[in-house]
Design a protein around this motif. Structure first.
Motif, PDB file in Angstrom:
ATOM      1  N   MET A   1      38.814  38.530  29.795  1.00 53.90           N
ATOM      2  CA  MET A   1      39.572  37.285  29.923  1.00 53.90           C
ATOM      3  C   MET A   1      40.187  37.256  31.317  1.00 53.90           C
ATOM      4  SD  MET A   1      42.540  35.813  27.358  1.00 53.90           S
ATOM      5  CE  MET A   1      41.471  35.953  25.934  1.00 53.90           C
ATOM      6  N   TYR A   2      39.524  36.580  32.245  1.00 55.23           N
ATOM      7  CA  TYR A   2      39.982  36.558  33.638  1.00 55.23           C
ATOM      8  C   TYR A   2      40.421  35.152  34.030  1.00 55.23           C
ATOM      9  CZ  TYR A   2      39.878  36.643  38.741  1.00 55.23           C
ATOM     10  OH  TYR A   2      40.211  36.511  40.059  1.00 55.23           O
ATOM     11  N   VAL A   3      41.642  35.042  34.550  1.00 54.18           N
ATOM     12  CA  VAL A   3      42.189  33.772  35.036  1.00 54.18           C
ATOM     13  C   VAL A   3      42.704  34.030  36.457  1.00 54.18           C
ATOM     14  CG1 VAL A   3      43.907  31.951  34.687  1.00 54.18           C
ATOM     15  CG2 VAL A   3      42.833  33.057  32.702  1.00 54.18           C
TER      16      VAL A   3
ATOM     17  N   VAL B   1      45.589  36.175  40.859  1.00 51.24           N
ATOM     18  CA  VAL B   1      44.926  37.426  40.471  1.00 51.24           C
ATOM     19  C   VAL B   1      43.596  37.509  41.220  1.00 51.24           C
ATOM     20  CG1 VAL B   1      44.155  38.858  38.529  1.00 51.24           C
ATOM     21  CG2 VAL B   1      45.997  37.191  38.192  1.00 51.24           C
ATOM     22  N   PRO B   2      43.592  38.074  42.441  1.00 52.19           N
ATOM     23  CA  PRO B   2      42.347  38.131  43.199  1.00 52.19           C
ATOM     24  C   PRO B   2      41.329  39.140  42.680  1.00 52.19           C
ATOM     25  CG  PRO B   2      44.190  38.984  44.501  1.00 52.19           C
ATOM     26  CD  PRO B   2      44.742  38.523  43.197  1.00 52.19           C
ATOM     27  N   ASP B   3      41.762  40.099  41.863  1.00 54.19           N
ATOM     28  CA  ASP B   3      40.857  41.135  41.348  1.00 54.19           C
ATOM     29  C   ASP B   3      40.365  40.754  39.950  1.00 54.19           C
ATOM     30  OD1 ASP B   3      39.652  43.511  40.333  1.00 54.19           O
ATOM     31  OD2 ASP B   3      40.882  44.724  41.680  1.00 54.19           O
ATOM     32  N   PRO B   4      39.065  40.468  39.800  1.00 54.71           N
ATOM     33  CA  PRO B   4      38.547  40.022  38.494  1.00 54.71           C
ATOM     34  C   PRO B   4      38.570  41.091  37.415  1.00 54.71           C
ATOM     35  CG  PRO B   4      36.747  40.340  40.048  1.00 54.71           C
ATOM     36  CD  PRO B   4      38.023  40.505  40.819  1.00 54.71           C
TER      37      PRO B   4
ATOM     38  N   LEU C   1      41.248  42.561  36.456  1.00 52.69           N
ATOM     39  CA  LEU C   1      42.553  42.498  35.795  1.00 52.69           C
ATOM     40  C   LEU C   1      42.555  41.398  34.735  1.00 52.69           C
ATOM     41  CD1 LEU C   1      45.366  43.699  35.645  1.00 52.69           C
ATOM     42  CD2 LEU C   1      46.091  42.057  37.392  1.00 52.69           C
ATOM     43  N   ASP C   2      42.641  41.812  33.492  1.00 53.69           N
ATOM     44  CA  ASP C   2      42.625  40.887  32.361  1.00 53.69           C
ATOM     45  C   ASP C   2      43.843  39.962  32.410  1.00 53.69           C
ATOM     46  OD1 ASP C   2      41.179  40.909  29.362  1.00 53.69           O
ATOM     47  OD2 ASP C   2      43.218  40.125  29.373  1.00 53.69           O
TER      48      ASP C   2
END
Length: 198
Positions: A5-7, A175-178, A180-181
């Motif tokens: 779940m990436y936002v 959140v630039p790092d995908p 990280l949920d």
């Protein structure tokens, strides 16, 4: 690898009530305005064991994730983040010693180990001095402070929380790092407001 779940960008807005802290988490539109409601969070004040529950909406009919402290009333407490089935997604904790001068947090989840600090040391020091001055420290001032989290291995930015200038607490979270949920990122973003003074 992208988290389940990436936002990449969302907004957090606090709703102040008498006995609980409430937070609304919105998707961010391309122009930076609020999009759809992603989660609604509620934190009981004065709890012996810290817990914040996130719901699908304000009806609170469905829990979607949560975080809670492992220990009671402990400045070093680690907070675990859980999905709706109770599976652990990650954890975070305040680095107490490092936070004496500049608030510092450690965040782990999805293969990420990151450290986050207040961006501006001058604001961190000013906030602490303000709270030490008799009578003046009781006057509420909306200090604008930002947190930057970087991966301890690569030095790359994984999470940025920026407080918007407003009377009520509002944050823009990137959140630039995908890896990280969203549920871990949203938990950390809410904790930066709900637990910052502890």
């Amino acid at each position: 690898m992208t988290a389940p779940m990436y936002v990449p960008h969302f907004l957090v807005r606090q709703k102040i009530t008498l006995m609980v802290n409430r937070y609304q988490i919105f998707a961010a539109n391309p122009d930076g305005s609020e999009g759809e409601l992603l989660a609604f969070a509620q934190q009981k004040r004065m709890a012996f064991k810290e817990q914040v529950t996130f719901y699908a909406d304000e009806s609170k009919s469905r829990t979607v994730f949560s975080f809670r402290a492992r220990q009671r009333l402990d400045v070093h407490a680690e907070h675990d983040v859980y999905d709706e089935q109770g599976v652990e997604l990650g954890y975070f904790r305040k680095a107490f010693g490092a936070s004496l001068l500049r608030s510092t947090w450690q965040l782990t989840g999805g293969g990420i180990d990151a450290v986050g600090q207040e961006r501006r040391l001058s604001i961190a020091i000013l906030r602490r001095v303000w709270n030490l001055i008799p009578y003046i420290g009781d006057i509420w001032v909306p200090f604008v402070f930002h947190f930057d989290f970087t991966d301890t291995m690569t030095g790359q930015t994984v999470l940025v929380s920026e407080r918007r200038k407003s009377i009520r607490d509002q944050y823009s979270v990137t959140v630039p790092d995908p890896r990280l949920d969203f549920r871990v990122a949203a938990s950390m973003a809410v904790a930066l407001d709900a637990l910052q003074s502890r």
